[in-house]
Design a protein around this motif. Structure first.
Motif, PDB file in Angstrom:
ATOM      1  N   SER A 507      36.978  16.720  50.579  1.00  0.00           N
ATOM      2  CA  SER A 507      37.432  15.451  51.144  1.00  0.00           C
ATOM      3  C   SER A 507      38.191  14.690  50.064  1.00  0.00           C
ATOM      4  CB  SER A 507      36.231  14.628  51.627  1.00  0.00           C
ATOM      5  OG  SER A 507      35.355  14.341  50.552  1.00  0.00           O
ATOM      6  N   PRO A 508      38.902  13.616  50.416  1.00  0.00           N
ATOM      7  CA  PRO A 508      39.634  12.869  49.380  1.00  0.00           C
ATOM      8  C   PRO A 508      38.722  12.410  48.252  1.00  0.00           C
ATOM      9  CG  PRO A 508      40.309  12.158  51.565  1.00  0.00           C
ATOM     10  CD  PRO A 508      39.136  13.073  51.758  1.00  0.00           C
ATOM     11  N   TRP A 510      39.327   9.878  45.597  1.00  0.00           N
ATOM     12  CA  TRP A 510      40.236   8.839  45.125  1.00  0.00           C
ATOM     13  C   TRP A 510      39.783   8.245  43.799  1.00  0.00           C
ATOM     14  CZ3 TRP A 510      44.700   8.780  47.451  1.00  0.00           C
ATOM     15  CH2 TRP A 510      44.799   9.110  48.811  1.00  0.00           C
ATOM     16  N   ASP A 533      44.421  10.878  44.654  1.00  0.00           N
ATOM     17  CA  ASP A 533      43.410  11.782  45.213  1.00  0.00           C
ATOM     18  C   ASP A 533      43.406  13.074  44.409  1.00  0.00           C
ATOM     19  OD1 ASP A 533      41.699  13.286  46.740  1.00  0.00           O
ATOM     20  OD2 ASP A 533      43.164  13.676  48.342  1.00  0.00           O
ATOM     21  N   THR A 535      41.693  15.673  45.025  1.00  0.00           N
ATOM     22  CA  THR A 535      41.530  16.852  45.863  1.00  0.00           C
ATOM     23  C   THR A 535      42.883  17.447  46.227  1.00  0.00           C
ATOM     24  OG1 THR A 535      39.476  15.976  46.798  1.00  0.00           O
ATOM     25  CG2 THR A 535      40.571  17.713  48.031  1.00  0.00           C
ATOM     26  N   THR A 536      43.860  16.583  46.474  1.00  0.00           N
ATOM     27  CA  THR A 536      45.187  17.055  46.887  1.00  0.00           C
ATOM     28  C   THR A 536      46.279  16.764  45.862  1.00  0.00           C
ATOM     29  OG1 THR A 536      45.692  14.957  47.992  1.00  0.00           O
ATOM     30  CG2 THR A 536      44.571  16.657  49.303  1.00  0.00           C
ATOM     31  N   ASN A 538      47.726  13.866  45.876  1.00  0.00           N
ATOM     32  CA  ASN A 538      48.563  12.862  46.521  1.00  0.00           C
ATOM     33  C   ASN A 538      48.222  11.464  46.011  1.00  0.00           C
ATOM     34  OD1 ASN A 538      49.795  14.784  48.124  1.00  0.00           O
ATOM     35  ND2 ASN A 538      48.299  14.581  49.769  1.00  0.00           N
ATOM     36  N   ASN A 540      48.320   7.196  47.240  1.00  0.00           N
ATOM     37  CA  ASN A 540      48.356   6.355  48.441  1.00  0.00           C
ATOM     38  C   ASN A 540      47.858   4.971  48.045  1.00  0.00           C
ATOM     39  OD1 ASN A 540      48.731   5.555  51.058  1.00  0.00           O
ATOM     40  ND2 ASN A 540      47.492   7.189  51.966  1.00  0.00           N
TER      41      ASN A 540
END
Length: 557
Positions: A507-508, A510, A533, A535-536, A538, A540
């Motif tokens: 899951s994210p 952050w 994040d 995990t990815t 990314n 945001n």
């Protein structure tokens, strides 16, 4: 005498009667002569002139034409004027009228006729060949285009469409125009594949809009099948740093099927002797050697066909010394094809992240590091008082990034101050975008008295983590600099140096940055801040009241 007088009187009476019958109209006050009728060629410049006599010496002249013409008459006190005979395809008559007015307002006029005669010059037929010629001859089995669109007409009836018709014909050689349209401005055909050299001759005839014609002939010499060489392209010149991938993306083909198979041999003339992965492959690669100054290396692709014809092409590759680095690479060394990612070199897809930068240089063994780290990352462990630790040490509290110079907090797996389970809402008294966020409370999952970002920064600085007292939230770019995009599964960070970061890999995950976001503004005040994040990889913007992780940093800016 009386008789003589009567005779004279009778003669005078007879003479007056005759004059009255011949001159019914009064003599005009202005006598005009517009000149003699003329015949002139189309598009020629014509000079108008005339003479006139009136009751005064001052005269005014005016020319007009039927049908209308564009007459140039700059000085109306003179009869001299000019016009250009219009373009025509047949003889046409123009009537020009000269009207002259004297100083008392009296007028006189006269007309003159101009016959405009059509004069047509023949067009000029031109053939242009756009296809390659080798040693003044064309290869066998290739498409050739003959273009006649540059044919012209110096006196077109229609300037937008000067040529009315094209007509092609082959006048010598093996017929190559079967099923080819011969009435267009160009023709395309394939040169014949024969055992012996041969010649092809073609004639182009063009007709202008007035029926005049011109012809031109061209002869093409065509090579035999065994004389036709392969075509080869070694690729494009480029530059790389030491340790990066040199792209050897050659292309070769032959128009003669009996010339197959083609064989390939990559060569280089440099004393550096870059290692070529597969010299006999059409597309391959080499590893740029270590250099201390910029070096130019030439790679040659030698192609041989089944007839023994050899053709070569080369590229120049500029190899530059390793750059001084102050930013990390992405961690990506995989290369992608249309269907998958893998460790194999993808010559057909050049310019990928996995072919350039610190990560591939490290993988090729040419990246010098002050510490250690996966791919192009270069980290050093620091203990609780900020001293460097051995790579194998299991007791470290901070990590120094030797590329960026930043020092990072390391999380622990307990419930202490740096415990990886703690979460924080975003709060910042300054540089907050107009809204500080919410002050944390002791009831949230952190170990300091107030669970917000600013309180946590204060607590860590008070404790003097690794003997430093200038810890802070990282900027988005700083936090992104340790994201390891090369980790295709699991948390995107080097877990050998940043343990206890992989609790939520599905899951994210952050982590806050110090930057408020322009998105989510209410009453001109930012309600959100940027987060990363892990995990990815990314980024945001999240509401400042969100409870997420923190990893503090020091140094840089």
């Amino acid at each position: 005498m009386v008789g003589v007088f009567c005779i004279l009187l009778l003669l005078a009476g007879c003479s007056g009667s005759a004059l009255d019958s011949d001159t019914n109209q009064p003599t005009p006050s202005v006598l005009v002569n517009a000149g003699a009728n003329q015949t002139v060629n189309e598009q020629s410049s014509v000079v108008l002139n005339g003479t006139a006599q009136g009751t005064t010496d001052t005269l005014t002249y005016s020319w007009s034409a039927s049908p209308a013409l564009n007459i140039t008459h700059e000085d109306i006190s003179s009869p001299a004027a000019t016009f250009v005979a219009p373009t025509t395809t047949e003889t046409i008559t123009y009537v020009l009228t000269l009207v002259v007015t004297d100083g008392n307002g009296n007028q006189g006029s006269d007309t003159v006729e101009f016959q405009i005669v059509a004069v047509n010059e023949a067009p000029s037929a031109i053939i242009t060949v756009f296809d390659p010629i080798i040693n003044s001859a064309f290869p066998a089995g290739i498409e050739v285009t003959l273009d006649g669109s540059d044919s012209s007409d110096v006196d077109p009836a229609d300037s937008l469409d000067p040529i009315a018709a094209w007509r092609w014909q082959q006048t010598a050689g093996t017929d190559v125009l079967n099923n080819v349209s011969l009435n267009g401005d160009s023709i395309a055909f394939v040169t014949p594949i024969l055992d012996d050299p041969n010649s092809l001759s073609f004639e182009l005839t063009v007709t202008d809009q007035e029926g005049a014609q011109d012809s031109v002939t061209i002869t093409l010499d065509v090579l035999s099948a065994s004389q036709t060489q392969p075509t080869v392209d070694a690729g494009v010149d480029h530059q790389v740093f030491s340790g990066e991938i040199i792209l050897l993306t050659g292309e070769a083909s032959t128009s003669i099927s009996s010339g197959l198979p083609l064989t390939f041999d990559w060569l280089n003339d440099s004393e550096l002797v870059p290692v070529i992965n597969n010299r006999s492959a059409e597309k391959t690669y080499a590893i740029a050697p270590l250099v201390t100054q910029t070096e130019l290396v030439t790679f040659t692709l030698l192609v041989t066909d089944a007839f023994g014809n050899e053709v070569e092409d080369n590229i120049n590759v500029r190899i530059k010394p390793l750059p001084l680095r102050n930013i990390n690479d992405t961690g990506v060394t995989l290369q992608a094809s249309l269907t998958q990612n893998g460790t194999q070199h993808q010559s057909a897809f050049p310019g990928q992240d996995g072919q350039r930068g610190q990560d591939i240089i490290s993988e090729n063994g040419l990246l010098e590091k002050a510490g250690r780290g996966e791919q192009g990352f270069d980290f050093t462990k620091l203990d609780a008082i900020g001293d460097e630790q051995d790579e194998t040490s299991q007791d470290w509290s901070c990590v120094r990034d030797n590329t960026t110079g930043l020092v990072w907090e390391v999380k622990t797996d307990d419930i202490g101050l740096h415990g990886n389970e703690h979460s924080f809402n975003w709060y910042q008294e300054e540089l907050n975008g107009g809204f500080e966020g919410n002050v944390g409370s002791a009831g949230l999952t952190c170990n300091n008295s107030q669970c917000d970002t600013e309180a946590y920064v204060a607590a860590v600085n008070q404790a003097g983590l690794c003997n430093f007292y200038d810890w802070r939230l990282p900027t988005p770019n700083e936090l992104l600099s340790i994201v390891h995009y090369g980790n295709v599964t699991g948390t995107k960070i080097d877990l050998n140096y940043f343990p206890n970061t992989n609790d939520f890999v599905t899951s994210p995950l952050w982590y806050w940055t110090s930057q408020p976001s322009a998105d989510g503004v209410s009453d001109d005040a930012s309600q959100t801040a940027w987060a990363i994040d892990f995990t990815t990889g990314n980024d945001n913007f999240l509401n400042k009241s969100s409870l997420i992780k923190i990893r503090l940093v020091r140094g840089g800016r």
